[in-house]
Enzyme design. Structure first.
Site, mmCIF file in Angstrom:
data_model
loop_
_atom_site.group_PDB
_atom_site.id
_atom_site.type_symbol
_atom_site.label_atom_id
_atom_site.label_comp_id
_atom_site.label_asym_id
_atom_site.label_seq_id
_atom_site.Cartn_x
_atom_site.Cartn_y
_atom_site.Cartn_z
ATOM 1 N N ASN A 42 0.417 -8.747 -11.022
ATOM 2 C CA ASN A 42 -0.706 -7.831 -10.750
ATOM 3 C C ASN A 42 -0.297 -6.528 -11.289
ATOM 4 O O ASN A 42 1.022 -6.209 -11.131
ATOM 5 C CB ASN A 42 -0.775 -7.785 -9.018
ATOM 6 C CG ASN A 42 -1.735 -6.599 -8.746
ATOM 7 O OD1 ASN A 42 -1.237 -5.688 -7.932
ATOM 8 N ND2 ASN A 42 -2.829 -6.673 -9.224
ATOM 9 N N CYS A 78 0.713 -1.114 -0.056
ATOM 10 C CA CYS A 78 0.183 -0.002 -0.023
ATOM 11 C C CYS A 78 0.828 1.158 0.073
ATOM 12 O O CYS A 78 1.766 1.423 0.674
ATOM 13 C CB CYS A 78 -1.041 -0.073 1.255
ATOM 14 S SG CYS A 78 -1.902 1.492 1.299
#
Ligand SMILES: Cc1cc2nc3c(=O)[nH]c(=O)nc-3n(C[C@H](O)[C@H](O)[C@H](O)COP(=O)(O)O)c2cc1C
Length: 343
Positions: free
Chosen positions: A215, A115
């Site tokens: 990803n 994050c």
């Protein structure tokens, strides 16, 4: 139409093995804060029943002080396979939180080490762990010790272009006991900008024995196939491509399993799905659900004449009935129009 090479088909024909867990799909729905609640995951699973899904990231420290589990950690007893994602930088908090997550029904525990948001990184969580590999390693070891289910890590390629350390970092995570690594091919500095650098995912795949999931920028069957060919990854994880489009994971999964492209949903089908989403959010969260539904509804309303005006109205919706009426009105218009034009 993309073509699956025989080598890729062969490579993907077996289940994805995450430690002791076997998953019958190589396409995963990513954790998305503010999005992948139980309601959204149910919609994704309609079209992708075998896929691994993730809760929104959960603050491990916060959990230790709560008497009841927060709603973002709630798992439907029927939803499997499911991972609960945790963030923090303290191994002991994460170990305790992981135990609570397993009691709630998590099949794996995922640690957020990617994050980029300041609020998280300034407290030592998320992608800041890329700069603290010893702590990251201690976290994985503590969580592996604390729970009987596989522990996985989701991270980025580095903090900045000058600090791309994913090769050493990934190896350390594996040595600490992580059973799968999901790699978002961007640095923390990039946020969500620029292209995901899949070449780093390929390099990580070469040096790890645990599964590596690619990803970043997986928006279609075509991009998924290209990414899998280029990186040699064990699977792909879809993220922003699923916003207002819970069909994506299922579309890619279907293609990888059959070599056939599933018919894309029509505008009316997407709006029907938006209506279900709104209704389910209302039932699950009440007024908060309606507020949260606004962004989802605007994501669904795309690609047909009148979508801009509809988005505008949906972004201000106050009640379930108002939202349903707006969506049904547009469905009726689209059904009566003999042709729909792309906006
Ligand atoms: C709205 C939003 C929320 C996100 N929340 C999380 C999260 O809770 N946990 C996490 O690991 N990644 C989170 N991410 C990152 C995505 O899972 C993914 O790694 C990133 O979007 C790259 O994939 P994409 O280029 O296909 O979108 C979030 C991204 C977005 C856009």
């Amino acid at each position: 139409m993309p073509v699956l090479s025989p080598q890729l088909q062969q490579r993907l024909s077996t289940p994805l093995k995450i430690g002791s867990l076997e998953v019958k799909s190589r396409v995963l729905q990513s954790p998305l804060s503010g999005v992948t609640d139980l309601v959204f995951r149910r919609l994704v699973r309609r079209y992708a029943p075998d896929s691994m899904m993730y809760t929104e990231m959960v603050n491990a420290k916060g959990l230790c002080h709560l008497k009841t589990l927060p709603k973002i950690m709630e798992v439907d007893p029927n939803e499997k396979p499911i991972s609960i994602q945790l963030f923090d930088c303290r191994p002991d908090f994460l170990g305790q939180a992981a135990q609570m997550a397993v009691e709630e029904g998590a099949d794996t525990i995922d640690i957020n080490m990617g994050c980029p948001v300041n609020k998280i990184t300034k407290n030592g969580g998320g992608s800041s762990l890329l700069r603290e590999p010893e702590t990251a390693e201690a976290i994985v070891r503590a969580v592996v010790q604390a729970v009987p289910v596989p522990v996985t890590v989701k991270t980025r390629i580095g903090w900045t272009d000058q600090e791309i350390n994913i090769l050493e970092f990934a190896k350390r995570m594996e040595e600490a006991g992580a059973q799968m690594l999901t790699l978002h091919g961007r640095t923390r500095d990039q946020g969500y900008n620029g292209a995901a650098r899949w070449e780093w995912i390929g390099q990580v795949k070469e040096i790890l024995s645990i599964p590596v999931i690619a990803n970043g920028d997986i928006f279609s069957v075509e991009t998924a196939v290209r990414c899998l060919e280029m990186t040699g990854a064990d699977g792909v994880m879809c993220s922003r491509g699923t916003l207002g489009y819970p069909f994506l994971v299922g579309e890619i999964d279907h293609f990888l399993k059959t070599g056939q492209q599933r018919q894309s949903p029509t505008a009316v089908e997407r709006l029907e799905c938006a209506k279900d989403h709104l209704q389910a959010l209302w039932e699950y969260k009440g007024m908060r659900g309606i507020q949260q539904a606004r962004k989802h509804l605007t994501w669904y309303a795309k690609g047909f004449a009148g979508a801009g005006e509809l988005r505008n109205r949906l972004s201000r919706v106050e009640t379930l009935i108002q939202g349903v009426e707006l969506i049904e009105g547009m469905i009726a218009l689209l059904n009566t129009a003999s042709t729909t034009s792309v906006e």
